[in-house]
Design a protein around this motif. Structure first.
Motif, mmCIF file in Angstrom:
data_model
loop_
_atom_site.group_PDB
_atom_site.id
_atom_site.type_symbol
_atom_site.label_atom_id
_atom_site.label_comp_id
_atom_site.label_asym_id
_atom_site.label_seq_id
_atom_site.Cartn_x
_atom_site.Cartn_y
_atom_site.Cartn_z
ATOM 1 N N UNK A 165 42.922 -0.744 72.517
ATOM 2 C CA UNK A 165 43.091 0.708 72.501
ATOM 3 C C UNK A 165 43.871 1.226 71.309
ATOM 4 N N UNK A 166 44.304 0.326 70.410
ATOM 5 C CA UNK A 166 45.315 0.734 69.447
ATOM 6 C C UNK A 166 44.860 1.796 68.455
ATOM 7 N N UNK A 167 43.618 1.741 67.978
ATOM 8 C CA UNK A 167 43.182 2.691 66.951
ATOM 9 C C UNK A 167 43.247 4.125 67.463
ATOM 10 N N UNK A 168 42.569 4.399 68.568
ATOM 11 C CA UNK A 168 42.592 5.755 69.136
ATOM 12 C C UNK A 168 43.979 6.126 69.616
ATOM 13 N N UNK A 169 44.627 5.196 70.278
ATOM 14 C CA UNK A 169 45.928 5.485 70.862
ATOM 15 C C UNK A 169 46.958 5.809 69.789
ATOM 16 N N UNK A 170 46.963 5.054 68.707
ATOM 17 C CA UNK A 170 47.936 5.314 67.646
ATOM 18 C C UNK A 170 47.661 6.637 66.949
ATOM 19 N N UNK A 171 46.378 6.960 66.766
ATOM 20 C CA UNK A 171 46.045 8.269 66.198
ATOM 21 C C UNK A 171 46.565 9.388 67.091
ATOM 22 N N UNK A 172 46.306 9.268 68.391
ATOM 23 C CA UNK A 172 46.742 10.300 69.339
ATOM 24 C C UNK A 172 48.255 10.376 69.424
ATOM 25 N N UNK A 174 50.433 9.501 67.090
ATOM 26 C CA UNK A 174 50.950 10.072 65.854
ATOM 27 C C UNK A 174 50.823 11.577 65.816
ATOM 28 N N UNK A 175 49.685 12.083 66.276
ATOM 29 C CA UNK A 175 49.488 13.532 66.314
ATOM 30 C C UNK A 175 50.402 14.185 67.344
ATOM 31 N N UNK A 223 53.455 -0.966 75.223
ATOM 32 C CA UNK A 223 53.947 -1.546 73.969
ATOM 33 C C UNK A 223 53.622 -0.706 72.743
ATOM 34 N N UNK A 224 52.470 -0.037 72.765
ATOM 35 C CA UNK A 224 52.073 0.792 71.623
ATOM 36 C C UNK A 224 52.860 2.097 71.623
ATOM 37 N N UNK A 225 52.936 2.731 72.793
ATOM 38 C CA UNK A 225 53.624 4.022 72.893
ATOM 39 C C UNK A 225 55.112 3.902 72.613
ATOM 40 N N UNK A 226 55.652 2.687 72.771
ATOM 41 C CA UNK A 226 57.074 2.506 72.512
ATOM 42 C C UNK A 226 57.492 2.833 71.090
ATOM 43 N N UNK A 227 56.550 2.837 70.169
ATOM 44 C CA UNK A 227 56.864 3.174 68.774
ATOM 45 C C UNK A 227 56.982 4.680 68.554
ATOM 46 N N UNK A 228 56.621 5.464 69.561
ATOM 47 C CA UNK A 228 56.749 6.923 69.494
ATOM 48 C C UNK A 228 57.562 7.396 70.705
ATOM 49 N N UNK A 229 58.842 7.062 70.759
ATOM 50 C CA UNK A 229 59.646 7.346 71.969
ATOM 51 C C UNK A 229 59.798 8.831 72.275
ATOM 52 N N UNK A 230 59.553 9.696 71.301
ATOM 53 C CA UNK A 230 59.697 11.134 71.559
ATOM 54 C C UNK A 230 58.505 11.720 72.303
#
Length: 313
Positions: A165-172, A174-175, A223-230
């Protein structure tokens, strides 16, 4: 989202593409990116202008003048909202799909105004939005609606549990972080059971299946969302057609993020059945993320647990 700093917008002078450029400018202003306006002169335009004005030795320059007018008019509309925004303009004779695909290598987003794309039309006739989304190296925004800037509404991202899921999830993510809005991560369970499973609907405990899927989804996202704690992240699972489940959650969202791969149908040969359906039916902008390279698919992002709230829908 990547680290490069431009948002590319295809414009043709219509009010719809000007509105898409204003929306893209609002995103660029928040991220500090350059807005790159692109207009392509078709060979038909050039031929018509040469025929219409044969007495002019420089008849071939007329399409270029019109093209620059389109870019100038769009840039003026954008500067009325964001006078300090950095704007780059490109006027070209190349096919728009080829040019935007090339520019996507160095862009953060490519934005195209898109009223809708019918599945049959995309298969038989082809569509600029579908073609660019299929080949782009960065996410492609199929912009629609009347919002001239991002708003506080949440972002919805559709995740396929069977793929990374990382490509879509990281894009979302980040936005969502950039815009300061919540993120809803949606996964659809198929009502069809695997061979050997119980297939009698009255005997299937869909609530328990959704609960188990929700736990798996939350574990994959954490684990992916942890890089965007806000970012306030919420996971949701529903049973049914993937595009319909995503659309149910997209009601009230400001846009939907989805990948560009499907499952073997004719539609997925072009873009992906879910992505194509969302392009056709969604009333809000759809962001289509490119398929990651094999090395990216194998990459696992590690991080601390995010502020994730799991909600059963």
């Amino acid at each position: 989202m990547g680290d490069t700093g431009s948002i590319v917008v295809g414009v043709d002078g219509s009010n719809h593409t000007v509105a898409a450029a204003r929306w893209a400018a609002a995103v660029a202003a928040r991220s500090g990116d350059t807005l790159h306006l692109v207009h392509v002169m078709s060979s038909v335009d050039q031929a018509l202008m040469t025929i219409i004005t044969p007495e002019r030795e420089d008849a071939g320059s007329a399409p270029r003048e019109l093209g620059h007018e389109v870019l100038d008019r769009t840039a003026d509309a954008v500067r009325a909202d964001f006078p300090e925004l950095s704007i780059v303009r490109t006027l070209s004779q190349r096919p728009i799909e080829d040019l935007l695909t090339e520019l996507s290598r160095q862009a953060r987003l490519v934005v195209l105004a898109c009223a809708d794309v019918s599945p049959l039309g995309a298969l038989v006739v082809g569509s600029t939005t579908v073609t660019v989304a299929r080949h782009s190296h960065c996410p492609v925004v199929a912009w629609r609606g009347d919002a001239s800037a991002p708003n506080p509404a949440p972002i919805v991202v559709g995740i396929d549990e069977t793929r990374e899921p990382h490509a879509c999830l990281m894009t979302a993510l980040g936005l969502a972080d950039q815009l300061g809005v919540p993120l809803i991560v949606v996964h659809a369970l198929s009502p069809r059971r695997a061979p050997g499973d119980i297939n009698i609907p009255i005997l299937v405990d869909y609530e328990e299946l959704e609960h188990e899927a929700l736990q798996r989804l939350s574990s994959a996202v954490a684990p992916v969302a942890g890089h965007w704690p806000r970012v306030d992240v919420r996971c949701a699972v529903g049973t049914g057609n993937a595009s319909r489940v995503i659309l149910d959650h997209a009601d009230g969202a400001q846009f939907v993020v989805v990948g560009n791969r499907g499952r073997g149908s004719l539609a997925s040969a072009i873009l992906g059945s879910t992505g194509l359906s969302l392009l056709h039916h969604s009333s809000v902008p759809v962001i289509v993320c490119p398929t990651p390279a094999a090395s990216d698919e194998a990459h696992s992002v590690q991080g601390v647990s995010p502020n994730t709230t799991a909600a059963r829908q």
